[in-house]
Design a protein around this motif. Structure first.
Motif, PDB file in Angstrom:
ATOM      1  N   SER A   1       0.859  -1.194   0.000  1.00 53.30           N
ATOM      2  CA  SER A   1       0.000   0.000   0.000  1.00 53.30           C
ATOM      3  C   SER A   1       0.893   1.241   0.000  1.00 53.30           C
ATOM      4  O   SER A   1       2.089   1.160   0.297  1.00 53.30           O
ATOM      5  CB  SER A   1      -0.916   0.004   1.229  1.00 53.30           C
ATOM      6  N   TYR A   2       0.318   2.371  -0.355  1.00 53.64           N
ATOM      7  CA  TYR A   2       1.148   3.569  -0.337  1.00 53.64           C
ATOM      8  C   TYR A   2       0.375   4.815   0.039  1.00 53.64           C
ATOM      9  O   TYR A   2      -0.856   4.851  -0.007  1.00 53.64           O
ATOM     10  CB  TYR A   2       1.868   3.766  -1.673  1.00 53.64           C
ATOM     11  N   LYS A   3       1.146   5.807   0.454  1.00 50.86           N
ATOM     12  CA  LYS A   3       0.628   7.129   0.800  1.00 50.86           C
ATOM     13  C   LYS A   3       1.480   8.152   0.054  1.00 50.86           C
ATOM     14  O   LYS A   3       2.584   7.825  -0.401  1.00 50.86           O
ATOM     15  CB  LYS A   3       0.773   7.395   2.310  1.00 50.86           C
ATOM     16  N   THR A   4       0.976   9.370  -0.057  1.00 47.88           N
ATOM     17  CA  THR A   4       1.849  10.457  -0.494  1.00 47.88           C
ATOM     18  C   THR A   4       1.882  11.509   0.599  1.00 47.88           C
ATOM     19  O   THR A   4       0.890  11.747   1.293  1.00 47.88           O
ATOM     20  CB  THR A   4       1.395  11.095  -1.828  1.00 47.88           C
ATOM     21  N   LEU A   5       3.065  12.109   0.762  1.00 51.03           N
ATOM     22  CA  LEU A   5       3.248  13.231   1.679  1.00 51.03           C
ATOM     23  C   LEU A   5       3.456  14.455   0.810  1.00 51.03           C
ATOM     24  O   LEU A   5       4.324  14.440  -0.072  1.00 51.03           O
ATOM     25  CB  LEU A   5       4.473  12.991   2.571  1.00 51.03           C
ATOM     26  N   GLY A   6       2.673  15.502   1.041  1.00 54.17           N
ATOM     27  CA  GLY A   6       2.741  16.615   0.107  1.00 54.17           C
ATOM     28  C   GLY A   6       2.638  17.982   0.745  1.00 54.17           C
ATOM     29  O   GLY A   6       2.309  18.132   1.925  1.00 54.17           O
ATOM     30  N   ILE A   7       2.960  18.962  -0.068  1.00 53.15           N
ATOM     31  CA  ILE A   7       2.872  20.380   0.308  1.00 53.15           C
ATOM     32  C   ILE A   7       2.005  21.084  -0.729  1.00 53.15           C
ATOM     33  O   ILE A   7       2.191  20.882  -1.928  1.00 53.15           O
ATOM     34  CB  ILE A   7       4.280  21.031   0.311  1.00 53.15           C
ATOM     35  N   MET A   8       1.072  21.902  -0.247  1.00 55.11           N
ATOM     36  CA  MET A   8       0.293  22.756  -1.142  1.00 55.11           C
ATOM     37  C   MET A   8       0.521  24.212  -0.759  1.00 55.11           C
ATOM     38  O   MET A   8       0.321  24.588   0.405  1.00 55.11           O
ATOM     39  CB  MET A   8      -1.198  22.416  -1.039  1.00 55.11           C
ATOM     40  N   MET A   9       0.938  25.011  -1.737  1.00 48.94           N
ATOM     41  CA  MET A   9       1.089  26.447  -1.524  1.00 48.94           C
ATOM     42  C   MET A   9      -0.295  27.096  -1.715  1.00 48.94           C
ATOM     43  O   MET A   9      -1.182  26.519  -2.355  1.00 48.94           O
ATOM     44  CB  MET A   9       2.071  27.024  -2.538  1.00 48.94           C
ATOM     45  N   PRO A  10      -0.497  28.306  -1.184  1.00 52.82           N
ATOM     46  CA  PRO A  10      -1.787  28.968  -1.354  1.00 52.82           C
ATOM     47  C   PRO A  10      -2.200  29.042  -2.821  1.00 52.82           C
ATOM     48  O   PRO A  10      -1.367  29.275  -3.700  1.00 52.82           O
ATOM     49  CB  PRO A  10      -1.531  30.368  -0.765  1.00 52.82           C
ATOM     50  N   GLY A  11      -3.500  28.832  -3.067  1.00 55.50           N
ATOM     51  CA  GLY A  11      -4.023  28.843  -4.431  1.00 55.50           C
ATOM     52  C   GLY A  11      -5.282  28.002  -4.493  1.00 55.50           C
ATOM     53  O   GLY A  11      -5.674  27.387  -3.497  1.00 55.50           O
ATOM     54  N   ASP A  12      -5.919  28.002  -5.659  1.00 57.11           N
ATOM     55  CA  ASP A  12      -7.156  27.229  -5.867  1.00 57.11           C
ATOM     56  C   ASP A  12      -6.864  26.083  -6.826  1.00 57.11           C
ATOM     57  O   ASP A  12      -6.309  26.311  -7.908  1.00 57.11           O
ATOM     58  CB  ASP A  12      -8.233  28.108  -6.503  1.00 57.11           C
ATOM     59  N   TYR A  13      -7.249  24.887  -6.457  1.00 60.04           N
ATOM     60  CA  TYR A  13      -6.910  23.704  -7.249  1.00 60.04           C
ATOM     61  C   TYR A  13      -8.122  22.789  -7.406  1.00 60.04           C
ATOM     62  O   TYR A  13      -8.990  22.739  -6.538  1.00 60.04           O
ATOM     63  CB  TYR A  13      -5.792  22.906  -6.559  1.00 60.04           C
ATOM     64  N   GLU A  14      -8.149  22.056  -8.507  1.00 61.51           N
ATOM     65  CA  GLU A  14      -9.114  20.960  -8.633  1.00 61.51           C
ATOM     66  C   GLU A  14      -8.320  19.673  -8.823  1.00 61.51           C
ATOM     67  O   GLU A  14      -7.379  19.623  -9.624  1.00 61.51           O
ATOM     68  CB  GLU A  14     -10.059  21.160  -9.814  1.00 61.51           C
ATOM     69  N   PHE A  15      -8.687  18.660  -8.067  1.00 64.62           N
ATOM     70  CA  PHE A  15      -8.020  17.367  -8.144  1.00 64.62           C
ATOM     71  C   PHE A  15      -9.014  16.286  -8.551  1.00 64.62           C
ATOM     72  O   PHE A  15     -10.212  16.396  -8.267  1.00 64.62           O
ATOM     73  CB  PHE A  15      -7.440  16.964  -6.776  1.00 64.62           C
ATOM     74  N   GLY A  16      -8.513  15.252  -9.186  1.00 62.92           N
ATOM     75  CA  GLY A  16      -9.346  14.093  -9.493  1.00 62.92           C
ATOM     76  C   GLY A  16      -8.781  12.864  -8.800  1.00 62.92           C
ATOM     77  O   GLY A  16      -7.568  12.748  -8.626  1.00 62.92           O
ATOM     78  N   THR A  17      -9.649  11.973  -8.386  1.00 59.96           N
ATOM     79  CA  THR A  17      -9.180  10.733  -7.750  1.00 59.96           C
ATOM     80  C   THR A  17      -9.352   9.557  -8.700  1.00 59.96           C
ATOM     81  O   THR A  17     -10.217   9.567  -9.568  1.00 59.96           O
ATOM     82  CB  THR A  17      -9.984  10.399  -6.473  1.00 59.96           C
TER      83      THR A  17
END
Lengths: 105, 105
Positions: free
Chosen positions: A32-48
Motif C-alpha cells: 500500500s502507499y501514501k503520499t506526503l505533500g505540500i500545497m502552496m496557497p491557491g485554488d486547485y481541482e483534483f481528481g481521484t
C-alpha cells in the motif's frame, strides 16, 4: 511528530501546478502507499482514481467535496475522505502539509 | 526514478521561508539521514551544521558557495558539496526537487 518505519520512498517528487503542489510517494511493506505533500496557497481541482483520505499536519484549506455545495474549512489535525473516480476542489489559505492515503480494495 | 528502501520517513514536513522551501527527513538503517525537498523560485541563504551534498533531481538554481565569488548554475542531475558550519546562497530559477545528504564524521 510521527513517522513511517520500514518504508520505501521514491526519491523524485511529483510536481503539479508549477510546483505549487508537490508530493512524495511512500510505499509500505504490504504494497500500500501514501503520499506526503505540500500545497502552496491557491485554488486547485483534483481528481481521484482510488478513494483517498487526506490528513492535514499543518496549514489551512477549504475543500468542496463531490456532491457538496458548501466549502468546508480544514485545519491542522483535520482530515476528509474523497470517493474513487471523483473530483474535488481545494482552496489553500495557508501553506499546507498533508498525508494522502489511497484506499484500494 | 530511484528509491530509498527500508527507511523511516518523518510524516511532518520541515517548512522554511513561508513554505517556499520545504523538506522531509528520511532516516536510514545505519542512523544516517537525508532530506528530500522542494524549493520554489526565490533567493535564499542557508547555513550548514554538518557538511552537505545537495543533488538536484529537477529544476535549476544558481549557487554561491562559501569562499566563491561567482554564482554557479546547477541543473537536474548536478550536485554540489557545502562544508560544515558555513553559509551559502541559492537563487532558484525553476521549481527544484533536491536530495540533501548530511555528512557526519
Amino acid at each position: 511528530m510521527s513517522e513511517f518505519n520500514n518504508v520505501t520512498v521514491v526519491r523524485e517528487a511529483n510536481i503539479y501546478f508549477d510546483g505549487k503542489v508537490t508530493s512524495r510517494k511512500v510505499v509500505f511493506e504490504d504494497g500500500s502507499y501514501k503520499t506526503l505533500g505540500i500545497m502552496m496557497p491557491g485554488d486547485y481541482e483534483f481528481g481521484t482514481e482510488a478513494a483517498e483520505i487526506m490528513e492535514f499536519m499543518a496549514g489551512e484549506v477549504e475543500v468542496l467535496l463531490p456532491g457538496e455545495i458548501e466549502w468546508k474549512t480544514i485545519k491542522a489535525g483535520d482530515s476528509f475522505e474523497v470517493p474513487a473516480n471523483s473530483k474535488f476542489g481545494i482552496k489553500v489559505k495557508e501553506v499546507s502539509d498533508y498525508c494522502c492515503t489511497y484506499i484500494t480494495e
